[in-house]
Design a protein around this motif. Structure first.
Motif, PDB file in Angstrom:
ATOM      1  N   PHE A 132       9.313   7.592   7.203  1.00 11.96           N
ATOM      2  CA  PHE A 132       8.952   6.224   6.840  1.00 11.96           C
ATOM      3  C   PHE A 132       9.706   5.261   7.751  1.00 11.96           C
ATOM      4  CE2 PHE A 132       9.482   2.306   4.365  1.00 11.96           C
ATOM      5  CZ  PHE A 132       8.157   2.047   4.011  1.00 11.96           C
ATOM      6  N   GLU A 133       8.995   4.336   8.385  1.00  7.28           N
ATOM      7  CA  GLU A 133       9.603   3.471   9.395  1.00  7.28           C
ATOM      8  C   GLU A 133       9.781   2.028   8.937  1.00  7.28           C
ATOM      9  OE1 GLU A 133       7.252   3.822  12.889  1.00  7.28           O
ATOM     10  OE2 GLU A 133       7.855   5.910  13.300  1.00  7.28           O
ATOM     11  N   GLY A 134       9.281   1.680   7.771  1.00 10.82           N
ATOM     12  CA  GLY A 134       9.400   0.308   7.300  1.00 10.82           C
ATOM     13  C   GLY A 134      10.744   0.043   6.644  1.00 10.82           C
ATOM     14  N   ASP A 135      10.833  -1.064   5.949  1.00 10.94           N
ATOM     15  CA  ASP A 135      12.038  -1.428   5.209  1.00 10.94           C
ATOM     16  C   ASP A 135      12.149  -0.486   4.013  1.00 10.94           C
ATOM     17  OD1 ASP A 135      13.978  -2.532   3.576  1.00 10.94           O
ATOM     18  OD2 ASP A 135      13.254  -4.578   3.741  1.00 10.94           O
ATOM     19  N   ARG A 136      12.996   0.542   4.155  1.00 13.42           N
ATOM     20  CA  ARG A 136      13.065   1.567   3.120  1.00 13.42           C
ATOM     21  C   ARG A 136      13.677   1.030   1.820  1.00 13.42           C
ATOM     22  NH1 ARG A 136      12.530   7.000   3.706  1.00 13.42           N
ATOM     23  NH2 ARG A 136      13.089   7.017   5.923  1.00 13.42           N
ATOM     24  N   VAL A 137      14.611   0.096   1.919  1.00 14.46           N
ATOM     25  CA  VAL A 137      15.202  -0.482   0.711  1.00 14.46           C
ATOM     26  C   VAL A 137      14.127  -1.209  -0.089  1.00 14.46           C
ATOM     27  CG1 VAL A 137      16.815  -2.186  -0.185  1.00 14.46           C
ATOM     28  CG2 VAL A 137      17.509  -0.689   1.682  1.00 14.46           C
ATOM     29  N   ALA A 138      13.363  -2.069   0.579  1.00 15.72           N
ATOM     30  CA  ALA A 138      12.302  -2.801  -0.101  1.00 15.72           C
ATOM     31  C   ALA A 138      11.272  -1.846  -0.690  1.00 15.72           C
ATOM     32  CB  ALA A 138      11.625  -3.767   0.877  1.00 15.72           C
ATOM     33  N   ALA A 139      10.884  -0.836   0.078  1.00 16.52           N
ATOM     34  CA  ALA A 139       9.872   0.109  -0.381  1.00 16.52           C
ATOM     35  C   ALA A 139      10.368   0.902  -1.589  1.00 16.52           C
ATOM     36  CB  ALA A 139       9.497   1.051   0.758  1.00 16.52           C
ATOM     37  N   PHE A 140      11.616   1.325  -1.538  1.00 17.35           N
ATOM     38  CA  PHE A 140      12.178   2.119  -2.645  1.00 17.35           C
ATOM     39  C   PHE A 140      12.259   1.292  -3.924  1.00 17.35           C
ATOM     40  CE2 PHE A 140      16.071   3.296  -5.007  1.00 17.35           C
ATOM     41  CZ  PHE A 140      15.647   4.519  -5.484  1.00 17.35           C
ATOM     42  N   ILE A 141      12.792   0.073  -3.831  1.00 20.76           N
ATOM     43  CA  ILE A 141      12.941  -0.772  -5.006  1.00 20.76           C
ATOM     44  C   ILE A 141      11.575  -1.169  -5.560  1.00 20.76           C
ATOM     45  CG2 ILE A 141      13.787  -2.981  -5.854  1.00 20.76           C
ATOM     46  CD1 ILE A 141      15.966  -0.882  -5.385  1.00 20.76           C
ATOM     47  N   TYR A 142      10.674  -1.563  -4.674  1.00 19.50           N
ATOM     48  CA  TYR A 142       9.329  -1.945  -5.125  1.00 19.50           C
ATOM     49  C   TYR A 142       8.649  -0.773  -5.833  1.00 19.50           C
ATOM     50  CZ  TYR A 142       4.387  -3.072  -5.056  1.00 19.50           C
ATOM     51  OH  TYR A 142       3.086  -3.286  -5.424  1.00 19.50           O
ATOM     52  N   ALA A 143       8.685   0.408  -5.225  1.00 17.02           N
ATOM     53  CA  ALA A 143       8.009   1.573  -5.798  1.00 17.02           C
ATOM     54  C   ALA A 143       8.642   1.982  -7.125  1.00 17.02           C
ATOM     55  CB  ALA A 143       8.047   2.727  -4.809  1.00 17.02           C
ATOM     56  N   ALA A 144       9.976   1.953  -7.193  1.00 15.87           N
ATOM     57  CA  ALA A 144      10.657   2.315  -8.441  1.00 15.87           C
ATOM     58  C   ALA A 144      10.287   1.344  -9.553  1.00 15.87           C
ATOM     59  CB  ALA A 144      12.165   2.335  -8.227  1.00 15.87           C
ATOM     60  N   ALA A 145      10.256   0.045  -9.234  1.00 20.16           N
ATOM     61  CA  ALA A 145       9.902  -0.954 -10.240  1.00 20.16           C
ATOM     62  C   ALA A 145       8.449  -0.797 -10.667  1.00 20.16           C
ATOM     63  CB  ALA A 145      10.146  -2.354  -9.678  1.00 20.16           C
ATOM     64  N   ASP A 146       7.553  -0.569  -9.710  1.00 20.38           N
ATOM     65  CA  ASP A 146       6.138  -0.432 -10.041  1.00 20.38           C
ATOM     66  C   ASP A 146       5.897   0.801 -10.908  1.00 20.38           C
ATOM     67  OD1 ASP A 146       3.359  -1.564  -9.314  1.00 20.38           O
ATOM     68  OD2 ASP A 146       3.135   0.580  -8.924  1.00 20.38           O
ATOM     69  N   MET A 147       6.578   1.894 -10.596  1.00 22.23           N
ATOM     70  CA  MET A 147       6.457   3.112 -11.400  1.00 22.23           C
ATOM     71  C   MET A 147       6.948   2.863 -12.822  1.00 22.23           C
ATOM     72  SD  MET A 147       8.466   5.783 -12.747  1.00 22.23           S
ATOM     73  CE  MET A 147       9.981   5.626 -11.790  1.00 22.23           C
ATOM     74  N   MET A 148       8.057   2.159 -12.942  1.00 18.61           N
ATOM     75  CA  MET A 148       8.631   1.887 -14.255  1.00 18.61           C
ATOM     76  C   MET A 148       7.709   0.979 -15.078  1.00 18.61           C
ATOM     77  SD  MET A 148      12.504   0.616 -15.040  1.00 18.61           S
ATOM     78  CE  MET A 148      12.257  -0.951 -14.181  1.00 18.61           C
ATOM     79  N   ILE A 149       7.169  -0.057 -14.442  1.00 17.76           N
ATOM     80  CA  ILE A 149       6.258  -0.963 -15.150  1.00 17.76           C
ATOM     81  C   ILE A 149       4.978  -0.225 -15.548  1.00 17.76           C
ATOM     82  CG2 ILE A 149       4.842  -3.047 -14.911  1.00 17.76           C
ATOM     83  CD1 ILE A 149       7.022  -4.160 -13.061  1.00 17.76           C
ATOM     84  N   THR A 150       4.468   0.627 -14.654  1.00 24.50           N
ATOM     85  CA  THR A 150       3.267   1.410 -14.964  1.00 24.50           C
ATOM     86  C   THR A 150       3.494   2.288 -16.186  1.00 24.50           C
ATOM     87  OG1 THR A 150       2.598   1.429 -12.633  1.00 24.50           O
ATOM     88  CG2 THR A 150       1.641   3.103 -14.059  1.00 24.50           C
ATOM     89  N   SER A 151       4.684   2.860 -16.308  1.00 23.26           N
ATOM     90  CA  SER A 151       4.982   3.721 -17.459  1.00 23.26           C
ATOM     91  C   SER A 151       4.998   2.942 -18.769  1.00 23.26           C
ATOM     92  CB  SER A 151       6.336   4.412 -17.261  1.00 23.26           C
ATOM     93  OG  SER A 151       7.419   3.506 -17.428  1.00 23.26           O
ATOM     94  N   HIS A 152       5.138   1.625 -18.681  1.00 17.18           N
ATOM     95  CA  HIS A 152       5.109   0.766 -19.866  1.00 17.18           C
ATOM     96  C   HIS A 152       3.744   0.102 -20.047  1.00 17.18           C
ATOM     97  CE1 HIS A 152       9.418   1.292 -19.454  1.00 17.18           C
ATOM     98  NE2 HIS A 152       9.628   0.690 -20.603  1.00 17.18           N
ATOM     99  N   GLY A 153       2.708   0.725 -19.529  1.00 14.77           N
ATOM    100  CA  GLY A 153       1.366   0.187 -19.681  1.00 14.77           C
ATOM    101  C   GLY A 153       1.064  -0.975 -18.763  1.00 14.77           C
TER     102      GLY A 153
END
Length: 254
Positions: A132-153
């Motif tokens: 992965f060549e992009g901003d890994r910090v941004a990608a990791f935090i965004y993906a973790a938050a999106d996964m968590m929100i998805t798990s809450h409907g």
């Protein structure tokens, strides 16, 4: 009186001659024992909002937990950016601006284009790929938050008409454990860690990232357990009502 206090009093009282060399350590010990504890803050509730009128206790608990979990992720983002400054430079001209961009994308459920518009666990998996060549910090935090929100409907705030699937919330906690392990063990193509996070070495120890991630996982597990228990108790309560019904009828008084 503690053993240390008793020793000081005994030393000062036994024997007639006064011993200045022993008096000073005793006075310092007594002063240390009587010092005021450090103020570590206090628990404070939020101001009342009209939206709370359509929230049950469990809705409110889930809403607060989600807010604190997202705040923890943003704290982690700041910590990762400080240790990996080359990452925020891929997104913005300053660390503060990069944090703001990611926060807006998370809270407004906007896609993060470096993740090829992927969401949920697919985005989390891509963010942790060695190539992965992009901003890994941004990608990791965004993906973790999106996964968590998805798990809450797909919601960050909950009302009486909303329900949670405790298994999905439980799975989100396990996903974060897996992501944390990958982040600490997988290497990029150049052989370096994907991101510098925890620090364990002779020159210092820094586990603040691990502690903040542990808070998120703990809150998710608590919400999953609480939701499961609430549903279970609702079924038990219904059964108790059926069993106790014949014994709870009013009796005639005339």
């Amino acid at each position: 009186m503690t053993a240390a206090h008793a020793h000081c009093h005994e030393t000062a009282l036994i024997g007639s001659p006064f011993r200045p060399a022993l008096a000073l350590p005793c006075l310092l010990l007594l002063a240390g024992c009587s010092s005021v504890p450090t103020n570590h803050g206090k628990v404070e509730g939020e101001s009342f909002r009209g939206s709370e009128l359509v929230q049950s206790d469990s809705n409110r608990m889930a809403t607060i937990a989600m807010k604190e979990n997202l705040d923890s992720l943003f704290i982690i983002m700041d910590k990762l950016y400080r240790r990996n400054p080359a990452q925020w430079r891929k997104t913005a001209e300053s660390r503060e601006a990069a944090i703001a961009y990611v926060r807006i994308a998370v809270m407004e459920r906007q896609p993060w284009h470096e993740l090829q518009d992927k969401r949920d666990v697919a985005a989390l998996s891509l963010a942790l790929q060695p190539d992965f060549e992009g901003d890994r910090v941004a990608a990791f935090i965004y993906a973790a938050a999106d996964m968590m929100i998805t798990s809450h409907g797909g919601r960050t705030s909950f009302t009486l008409v909303d329900g949670l699937d405790p298994q999905h919330v439980f799975n989100a906690a396990r996903n974060l454990e897996i992501a944390n392990w990958i982040l600490n063990s997988r290497r990029a193509q150049d052989g370096k860690p994907l991101l510098l996070s925890n620090q364990l070495g002779d020159d210092g120890r820094n586990l603040s990232f691990e502690r903040e991630m542990g808070k998120i996982i703990g809150r998710l597990d608590l919400i999953a357990s609480y939701t499961t228990e609430r549903y279970r108790r609702a079924v038990i309560g219904y059964g108790q009502g059926l069993l106790a019904g014949p014994f709870m009828q009013f009796l005639p008084v005339r």
